[in-house]
Design a protein around this motif. Structure first.
Motif, mmCIF file in Angstrom:
data_model
loop_
_atom_site.group_PDB
_atom_site.id
_atom_site.type_symbol
_atom_site.label_atom_id
_atom_site.label_comp_id
_atom_site.label_asym_id
_atom_site.label_seq_id
_atom_site.Cartn_x
_atom_site.Cartn_y
_atom_site.Cartn_z
ATOM 1 N N ASP B 65 23.579 72.928 41.406
ATOM 2 C CA ASP B 65 24.525 73.442 42.519
ATOM 3 C C ASP B 65 25.762 72.951 41.835
ATOM 4 N N HIS B 67 28.746 71.893 43.148
ATOM 5 C CA HIS B 67 29.670 70.943 43.981
ATOM 6 C C HIS B 67 28.734 69.626 44.184
ATOM 7 N N CYS B 68 29.454 68.480 43.704
ATOM 8 C CA CYS B 68 28.950 67.226 43.788
ATOM 9 C C CYS B 68 28.792 66.726 45.144
ATOM 10 N N ARG B 69 27.744 66.308 45.686
ATOM 11 C CA ARG B 69 27.198 66.005 47.005
ATOM 12 C C ARG B 69 28.003 64.687 47.393
ATOM 13 N N HIS B 70 28.887 63.862 46.616
ATOM 14 C CA HIS B 70 29.611 62.861 47.032
ATOM 15 C C HIS B 70 30.804 63.221 47.623
ATOM 16 N N TRP B 94 24.634 63.178 37.433
ATOM 17 C CA TRP B 94 23.386 64.022 38.049
ATOM 18 C C TRP B 94 22.537 64.613 36.748
ATOM 19 N N THR B 115 20.847 66.670 44.985
ATOM 20 C CA THR B 115 21.430 67.890 45.089
ATOM 21 C C THR B 115 20.450 69.033 44.640
#
Lengths: 83, 384
Positions: B65, B67-70, B94, B115
């Motif tokens: 994915d 978009h960075c989950r941060h 990642w 992610t």
């Protein structure tokens, strides 16, 4: 949603045909002498002696079933509409 | 005499349900792997989401994915560092397995730092990604088959291209059963047409002849095209392999044509096609590459013709068929298996179904049309 092909309602229906080689029964339909529809089920697929064992391998037709359908059409047990 | 009024006199309406809200379960080809292999992140919009594709230092192609989950940074705008993709926002790293491996400014990576990692496959020069709304891994039996000529010296490399189409991808899948459009839209001339659906594979057997009314008069010396034999199978919802042979006077040209797509959103997809041609007698060295490039050009034209139709046509769930049409309903029944959970796939969706079309009447009608076009052409050139 899975819909029904109206040609099966308005025209010739699917009819059972038994294979003269393996005795499995499939549903067959002929809209004309040259057109053929064949609906197999798992049992027929399992019984077929010409079908390749490997899944996904191309298999255009079972020759014995083709002959059986032709015979059924010629003898009249499988209806073929007049042209 | 006035016709009797019956149910059959009522006006036929076109029915179409809402576009599906989920994307087909199956392997989808994202394109040539070399395109993604330069060590930089690549942005791909597919399955209604943003993805990032990158090749790590270990050589593996990874799909995550985007978009960075941060804090939501877009990894496709980031940098590949070692085997990881680094977010441009805060440098979170990642791995291809979807786990955050490192946060350079933090002592430790938080729990839950995971992610979505998409199962990817790099095979025969093509990158595939597995989509499953249920999140299960790909079963072995739906594996994409190897393409025999790919990567071999006696075949050309891929001539590959892609187009973005503003329509739902069911339109391209319908072509599997649509014999008549090959004459009217693509100016080809089918003479034999059969479909077989079984399991996750849908096959189209089609033989055809050349059309003199659309071909430029053959230049002296070049061999005359007699016809073609095509066996094309969808392996799953989106990847079609077409073993396509063109028959010329005195020689055959063998090729493998890929026709595949991936959904961008419910009403947009990326259509891709690629071709490789077998080198052989009469088709050595550059001649094979020229043929492949030329074929890619024809295919491009063919898809542009399709797209022109798709862009103005209505989505139709209840097509009105004549007996010389292919099994559209049975194809869609087969296609439905990819839009339901795996345990909701019914036998009717996967049981073997065969449909051989009666081409007698189409061939008669098309011969007459070709003749008439040729006569008209002759008359026009005669009056000039």
């Amino acid at each position: 949603m899975v819909r029904t092909d109206e040609r099966l309602i308005d025209g010739a229906p699917m009819q059972p045909v038994r294979c003269l080689r393996c005795s499995a029964t499939v549903q067959a339909r002929k809209a004309s002498w040259q057109q053929t529809s064949l609906q197999w089920n798992a049992e027929a697929a399992g019984a077929c002696e010409e079908r390749p064992a490997e899944r996904g391998e191309r298999f255009e037709a079972c020759g014995a079933l083709r002959d059986s359908v032709r015979a059924a059409a010629v003898e009249g047990s499988l209806e073929v509409p007049e042209a | 005499m006035s016709p009797t009024r019956s149910d059959h006199d009522t006006v036929r309406t076109i029915e179409a349900q809402e576009l599906p809200t989920r994307f087909a379960r199956g392997w989808h080809c994202l394109g040539l792997s070399e395109r993604f292999g330069d060590g930089r992140p690549h942005k791909v919009r597919a399955f209604g989401r943003d993805l990032v594709v990158f090749r790590g230092g270990d050589g593996n192609l990874n799909v995550l994915d985007a978009h960075c989950r941060h804090m939501g940074g877009n990894l496709a705008e980031g940098t590949v560092k070692g085997n990881e993709i680094a977010c441009p926002f805060h440098d979170w790293r990642w791995g291809g397995d979807g786990r955050c491996k490192q946060i350079p400014y933090s002592r430790r990576v938080p729990l839950r730092a995971r992610t979505a990692a998409w199962t990817a496959l790099d095979q025969d020069g093509l990158l595939f990604v597995w989509n499953d709304p249920e999140g299960k891994p790909p079963p072995e039996e739906v594996a994409i088959p190897r393409i025999e000529g790919a990567g071999r010296e006696d075949w050309t490399g891929w001539y590959w291209n892609e187009l973005v189409v503003d329509a739902n991808c069911r339109e391209v899948v319908d072509n599997v059963v649509d014999m008549a459009h090959f004459f009217y839209v693509h100016y080809s001339f089918p003479t034999y047409f059969k479909n077989v659906f079984e399991g996750h594979v849908a096959t189209q057997y089609m033989n055809g002849v050349g059309r003199e009314d659309v071909q430029p008069p053959s230049t002296s010396g070049s061999p005359k095209m007699l016809g073609n034999t095509s066996v094309a199978s969808y392996y799953g919802p989106s990847f079609m392999v077409d073993d396509l042979t063109y028959h010329y006077e005195g020689m055959d040209v063998e090729s493998v044509l890929i026709n595949c797509h991936y959904p961008v959103d419910a009403d947009r997809f990326v259509l891709q096609y690629g071709v490789i041609v077998r080198r052989g007698e009469g088709l050595e060295g550059e001649a094979a590459d020229e043929t492949a490039a030329q074929m890619a050009g024809y295919i491009a034209k063919g898809f542009e013709q399709d797209i022109e139709i798709w862009q103005s046509k209505a989505r139709i769930d209840n097509p009105l068929l004549c007996e010389e049409d292919g099994p559209v309903y049975q194809l869609r029944r087969w296609y439905e298996q990819f839009y339901v959970d795996a345990d909701e796939v019914t036998p009717e969706m996967v049981d073997r179904f065969e449909f051989e079309l009666d081409t007698t009447r189409p061939v008669e009608a098309w011969r007459a049309e070709v003749e008439s076009n040729l006569a008209q052409r002759a008359a026009e050139s005669g009056t000039v």
